[in-house]
Design an enzyme around this catalytic site. Structure first.
Site, PDB file in Angstrom:
ATOM      1  N   ARG A  41       0.816  -1.223   0.000  1.00 42.47           N
ATOM      2  CA  ARG A  41       0.000   0.000   0.000  1.00 42.47           C
ATOM      3  C   ARG A  41       0.846   1.268   0.000  1.00 42.47           C
ATOM      4  NH1 ARG A  41      -3.705  -1.629   5.013  1.00 42.47           N
ATOM      5  NH2 ARG A  41      -1.640  -2.279   5.696  1.00 42.47           N
TER       6      ARG A  41
ATOM      7  N   LYS B 275       0.431 -20.312   4.970  1.00 41.95           N
ATOM      8  CA  LYS B 275      -0.357 -20.760   6.119  1.00 41.95           C
ATOM      9  C   LYS B 275      -0.563 -19.566   7.049  1.00 41.95           C
ATOM     10  CE  LYS B 275       2.790 -20.540   9.447  1.00 41.95           C
ATOM     11  NZ  LYS B 275       2.995 -20.372  10.804  1.00 41.95           N
TER      12      LYS B 275
ATOM     13  N   HIS C 105       6.522 -23.982   4.850  1.00 43.23           N
ATOM     14  CA  HIS C 105       7.970 -23.892   4.620  1.00 43.23           C
ATOM     15  C   HIS C 105       8.765 -24.940   5.406  1.00 43.23           C
ATOM     16  CE1 HIS C 105       7.484 -21.186   8.081  1.00 43.23           C
ATOM     17  NE2 HIS C 105       8.711 -21.521   8.390  1.00 43.23           N
TER      18      HIS C 105
ATOM     19  N   LYS D 270      12.572 -27.926   4.772  1.00 46.95           N
ATOM     20  CA  LYS D 270      13.739 -28.014   5.660  1.00 46.95           C
ATOM     21  C   LYS D 270      14.526 -29.293   5.381  1.00 46.95           C
ATOM     22  CE  LYS D 270      12.046 -25.156   9.423  1.00 46.95           C
ATOM     23  NZ  LYS D 270      12.974 -24.033   9.306  1.00 46.95           N
TER      24      LYS D 270
ATOM     25  N   GLU E 166       9.743 -22.424  20.553  1.00 46.21           N
ATOM     26  CA  GLU E 166      10.245 -21.095  20.165  1.00 46.21           C
ATOM     27  C   GLU E 166      10.589 -20.340  21.436  1.00 46.21           C
ATOM     28  OE1 GLU E 166       8.150 -19.217  16.531  1.00 46.21           O
ATOM     29  OE2 GLU E 166       6.597 -20.233  17.679  1.00 46.21           O
TER      30      GLU E 166
ATOM     31  N   ASP F  58      -1.353 -21.845  14.082  1.00 43.73           N
ATOM     32  CA  ASP F  58      -0.058 -21.362  13.613  1.00 43.73           C
ATOM     33  C   ASP F  58       0.955 -22.493  13.452  1.00 43.73           C
ATOM     34  OD1 ASP F  58       1.603 -19.050  12.967  1.00 43.73           O
ATOM     35  OD2 ASP F  58       2.739 -19.566  14.761  1.00 43.73           O
TER      36      ASP F  58
ATOM     37  N   HIS G 222       2.357 -27.364  10.508  1.00 42.81           N
ATOM     38  CA  HIS G 222       3.733 -27.865  10.599  1.00 42.81           C
ATOM     39  C   HIS G 222       3.827 -29.208  11.321  1.00 42.81           C
ATOM     40  CE1 HIS G 222       4.815 -24.060   9.063  1.00 42.81           C
ATOM     41  NE2 HIS G 222       4.795 -23.392  10.192  1.00 42.81           N
TER      42      HIS G 222
ATOM     43  N   LYS H 197       5.431 -20.741  22.423  1.00 42.68           N
ATOM     44  CA  LYS H 197       6.277 -19.543  22.355  1.00 42.68           C
ATOM     45  C   LYS H 197       6.808 -19.213  23.740  1.00 42.68           C
ATOM     46  CE  LYS H 197       4.489 -17.178  18.297  1.00 42.68           C
ATOM     47  NZ  LYS H 197       5.751 -17.262  17.549  1.00 42.68           N
TER      48      LYS H 197
END
Ligand SMILES: NC(=O)c1ccc[n+]([C@@H]2O[C@H](COP(=O)([O-])OP(=O)(O)OC[C@H]3O[C@@H](n4cnc5c(N)ncnc54)[C@H](OP(=O)(O)O)[C@@H]3O)[C@@H](O)[C@H]2O)c1
Length: 481
Positions: A44, A143, A173, A177, A211, A230, A235, A325
């Site tokens: 934008r 995703k 993704h 790996k 994470e 997520d 995954h 997380k």
């Protein structure tokens, strides 16, 4: 001659800057981009092509796999262009097509939806409204694909209306790996693993995706999705299906996908009242104070689950999965824990309770390390050197990422996946059925959870997650590894 092109919706976003452009630069360096290939970023902001190229230059400098080369970048960036568009303004897509004509683009385009899923429908409608070239183009969809079964099905219907199924590339993704790709080689090309990859020899499988960071600048997005949408539904389920699938008839893309899909069809339903024994959700302390997060948010930042696969190979073998997380470390690994040998079991039975566990062999463990270190560790028993008969544990360690040559030669996920899409190779992309089946399973689990539990445990930042997750595995007499 017409120009082929990659059009990135979300061309000014974190994903485009941090992952896609460095990957495209690496593909350019390795001579894997066609000569007449353009990259058009859409956002934008009021950028000129020059502004945009100079921003990308900094990201490429910092994030590309190969050392930055000014001369090469200057040539590469001549193929990069910026176009300003508001996704929601459907009439603006007419001008976009006019721009494509000015750029002499072919109909063989790849549209990358590097945007939040709430825009997928608008972008597809906008593109379809003013031209029917969408039918000939490919789209790459990031995703999370939907936030539950209904939203995923709805998006799929929209895509199906305008696009040929074979041109939809659902990207995950993690599938690019190195060590995930290696799982099939480890399993199917080693008798010592292939022969024991079943419930006769394997006690349990653990999949950990930790994470150490929190939501950082992505609070708005994360608060609407959470750890399940997520990480788990995409995954972790992908990893689980690769670890668990039966040997495909051939290693063609469709046979591999069929084998993975068989696993999703066999996920055992969880008895509603036992849900607390199968799933624990948590939220890190301080999450609700993060930027763009609802102060009353009940979004989970941690999930642990026990999953069974009802087929012959995995009968009664639990798959324990965990992700979250702000945990104690950043780490992704798959742990295959083998059963004790008959001899060990006998010794355990004899010695049980007398505390003399020195002589007891430990279960063999095969650990497949996906990140940050890539490699394999195999734990096995040996006789302790010396005059006693004590048993000791030894480790065979293969560190793939420690070898500089491997790191240089091995493409990163997005590089590998972009190249695969350009070559119409679908092996590394999810199939709609996988997405639908995994959402079906998770929808049912979540319905039960809301109805019979609905607990959300707050855990300390930097910890291993909520202590209650120990119960899932502890009840089975096992431990997280
Ligand atoms: N970041 C990652 O590493 C990563 C990894 C895997 C998956 N993903 C997924 O990829 C998607 C994008 O993530 P991101 O981190 O790149 O997000 P982001 O940094 O917030 O970027 C969003 C992009 O969308 C554009 N945008 C937003 N609303 C728009 C509108 N109404 N019209 C036109 N453009 C609009 C923004 O343009 P302006 O900046 O010009 O406003 C920007 O280019 C998300 O679904 C995420 O889950 C991201």
């Amino acid at each position: 001659m017409k120009n082929n092109a990659l059009i990135i919706f979300g061309g000014t976003g974190d994903l485009a800057y941090r992952k896609l452009f460095p990957a495209l630069y690496d593909l350019y360096i390795f001579d894997k981009l066609e000569k007449n290939f353009y990259i058009i970023g859409i956002g934008r902001r009021d950028y000129t092509n020059e502004d945009y190229r100079s921003i990308i230059k900094d990201w490429v400098k910092n994030f590309s796999r190969r050392a930055y080369d000014e001369e090469k970048f200057e040539k590469f960036c001549l193929s990069i262009f910026y176009y300003k568009l508001h996704f929601m303004e459907l009439e603006e897509y007419k001008n976009l097509y006019n721009y494509f004509n000015e750029m002499n683009l072919s109909n063989n385009l790849i549209y990358y939806y590097a945007v939040s899923p709430e825009f997928f429908e608008h972008i597809t409608d906008g593109l379809a409204k003013h031209s029917d070239i969408l039918k000939e183009s490919k789209i790459i969809v990031e995703k999370p694909f939907g936030k539950d079964l209904e939203s995923a099905q709805r998006l799929n219907l929209i895509f199906k209306k305008y696009l040929d199924y074979k041109n939809i590339y659902y990207i995950d993704h993690y599938l690019g790996k190195e060590m995930l790709l290696n799982i099939m080689t480890i399993r199917f090309f080693n008798t010592m693993f292939n022969g024991v990859w079943n419930n006769e020899f394997i006690d349990n499988v653990q999949i950990n995706v930790f994470e150490s960071i929190g939501v950082e600048t992505r609070g708005g997005y994360y608060d609407k999705s959470g750890a399940i949408a997520d990480m788990l539904q995409n995954h972790i389920f992908q990893i689980l299906s690769i670890v668990a699938m039966n040997e495909p008839d051939t290693f063609s893309s469709s046979d591999i996908k069929d084998a993975q899909i068989d696993i999703f069809k066999k996920l055992r339903k969880i008895n509603s009242k036992d849900i607390d024994d199968y799933m624990v959700l948590g939220q890190y302390d301080g999450y609700t104070k993060e930027k763009n997060v609802n102060p009353n948010s009940k979004t989970e930042t941690y999930v642990a689950m026990k999953i069974f696969i009802d087929n012959e190979r995995w009968k009664d073998v639990p798959f324990y999965v965990r992700t979250g997380k702000k945990l104690h470390s950043r780490e992704m690994s798959i742990i295959i824990q083998f059963k004790p040998t008959t001899h060990t079991s006998k010794m355990l039975a004899q010695n049980y309770g007398n505390g003399d566990l020195q002589q007891i062999a430990e279960n063999n463990i095969l650990e497949i390390k996906i990140q940050p270190e890539e490699g394999i560790n195999l734990r096995f028993n040996i006789k302790k050197p010396g005059t006693s008969d004590d048993i000791d544990v030894a480790n065979l360690n293969y560190c793939q990422s420690c070898d500089a040559q491997n790191s240089i030669n091995s493409p990163w996920s997005y590089e590998r996946l972009l190249e695969a899409c350009m070559n119409s190779n679908r092996t590394l992309f999810s199939r709609w059925e996988q997405i639908e089946l995994s959402w079906k399973y998770m929808n049912e689990v979540m319905d039960n959870y809301r109805k019979y539990s609905n607990k959300l445990y707050v855990y300390e930042q930097g910890s291993k997650g909520p202590a209650q997750a120990e119960k899932i595995i502890g009840k089975d007499g096992r431990k997280w590894i």
